[in-house]
Write a protein that holds these residues in place. Structure first.
Motif, PDB file in Angstrom:
ATOM      1  N   ILE A 140       0.835  -1.204   0.000  1.00 51.06           N
ATOM      2  CA  ILE A 140       0.000   0.000   0.000  1.00 51.06           C
ATOM      3  C   ILE A 140       0.866   1.248   0.000  1.00 51.06           C
ATOM      4  N   ASP A 141       1.979   1.221   0.733  1.00 54.88           N
ATOM      5  CA  ASP A 141       2.869   2.377   0.768  1.00 54.88           C
ATOM      6  C   ASP A 141       3.440   2.676  -0.612  1.00 54.88           C
ATOM      7  N   GLU A 142       3.815   1.633  -1.338  1.00 58.33           N
ATOM      8  CA  GLU A 142       4.393   1.824  -2.674  1.00 58.33           C
ATOM      9  C   GLU A 142       3.366   2.392  -3.649  1.00 58.33           C
ATOM     10  N   ARG A 147       4.251  10.311  -2.633  1.00 56.97           N
ATOM     11  CA  ARG A 147       5.412   9.430  -2.510  1.00 56.97           C
ATOM     12  C   ARG A 147       6.137   9.605  -1.182  1.00 56.97           C
ATOM     13  N   HIS A 148       6.342   8.468  -0.496  1.00 58.78           N
ATOM     14  CA  HIS A 148       7.111   8.486   0.739  1.00 58.78           C
ATOM     15  C   HIS A 148       7.985   7.241   0.874  1.00 58.78           C
ATOM     16  N   GLY A 154       3.064   4.575  -7.362  1.00 60.70           N
ATOM     17  CA  GLY A 154       1.897   5.439  -7.386  1.00 60.70           C
ATOM     18  C   GLY A 154       0.644   4.620  -7.621  1.00 60.70           C
ATOM     19  N   ASP A 155      -0.426   5.287  -8.003  1.00 65.06           N
ATOM     20  CA  ASP A 155      -1.715   4.575  -8.135  1.00 65.06           C
ATOM     21  C   ASP A 155      -2.119   4.321  -9.582  1.00 65.06           C
ATOM     22  N   ALA A 209      -7.894  10.041  -1.348  1.00 67.00           N
ATOM     23  CA  ALA A 209      -6.739  10.321  -0.497  1.00 67.00           C
ATOM     24  C   ALA A 209      -6.049   9.040  -0.052  1.00 67.00           C
ATOM     25  N   ASP A 210      -4.765   9.164   0.256  1.00 69.13           N
ATOM     26  CA  ASP A 210      -4.024   8.054   0.842  1.00 69.13           C
ATOM     27  C   ASP A 210      -4.546   7.778   2.254  1.00 69.13           C
TER      28      ASP A 210
END
Length: 267
Positions: A140-142, A147-148, A154-155, A209-210
């Protein structure tokens, strides 16, 4: 199989006569091309030897496709006024150029990738091969829009669902390449305007949103085909012959669709 190995194999099995790439970065994918090419990136930093006749456009893809005759380089690079001055017929120059192989690896947000596809499809047809990169995030983070992480898809994975929902006339195949998978699209129709017409509707629904709710089928690569199975399939030869003969969609698309649907990950 890693992504660049897969792309190398695609250049072979498609026997492409031209190539378009969105997202050049350091040139590692562009260096695989041996045919007239167009490569687009607003901030490329090529450090790899390029071994093809290429128009390297330092521009966003939106700005590039807004140009008059953006694919002029693939017509041989002749300027129409020079051609007329030499008493040559301009008809061959202005004839529509159809892309054989396109690789979309630009900005890692679904709305950018969607616009890239809309623009590329205008210059493609049923026998064209269009490839999206980074379609199978590993976490999910990737897959975050913001970007973090070091590795970031991304999506853009949302294109899997968007194309299935809005463009069921296409056939898409998820390919389990490393590290983050690819989606290959067949059956492009330059006359179809559904995605353009529905763009704002798609944006309103899918721009959330993330953290993103990435489907488990994506994270687990549930329907992705092995790249060796895909590149070794039997439809490539007939596809290339039909494309080179200029076979019309009405005669060529359905046999190709049936062959594609025999692959486990085709939609």
């Amino acid at each position: 199989m890693k992504r660049h190995e897969f792309l190398r194999e695609l250049h072979k099995v498609t026997a492409n006569r031209n190539y378009l790439e969105i997202g050049v970065n350091d040139g590692r994918s562009l260096t695989l091309s041996r045919v007239p090419s167009v490569a687009i990136d607003p901030a490329f930093k090529v450090v790899t030897e390029i071994r093809c006749d290429v128009h390297l456009a330092k521009a966003t893809s939106d700005d590039f496709f807004a140009r008059d005759n953006p694919l002029v380089h693939l017509r041989g690079g002749r300027h129409p006024l020079r051609q007329l001055a030499r008493n040559r017929s301009p008809l061959a120059y202005w004839r529509r150029t159809t892309l054989d192989l396109s690789f979309i690896d630009g900005m890692h947000l679904f709305e950018y990738a969607l616009r890239d596809f809309i623009n590329v499809e205008k210059h493609s047809d049923w026998a064209s091969v269009i490839v999206f990169d980074d379609m199978l995030p590993r976490s999910i983070d990737e897959a975050a829009r913001d970007r973090h992480t070091n590795a970031w898809t991304g999506d853009v994975y949302k294109l899997i669902e968007i194309l299935a929902r809005y463009r069921p006339d296409l056939v898409t195949v998820l390919v389990d390449t490393q590290p983050t998978g690819q989606l290959v699209v067949f059956g492009a129709d330059p006359t179809n305007t559904v995605l353009k017409d529905k763009y704002e509707e798609i944006l309103a629904e899918y721009n959330v949103a993330d953290p993103q709710k990435v489907p488990e089928t994506v994270l687990e690569r549930a329907s992705a085909v092995k790249p060796e199975t895909f590149t070794g399939a039997g439809f490539w030869g007939p596809l290339v012959r039909a494309r080179n003969r200029g076979t019309k969609r009405s005669r060529g698309w359905e046999p190709l669709r049936r062959s594609l649907e025999q692959l486990g990950g085709a939609r």
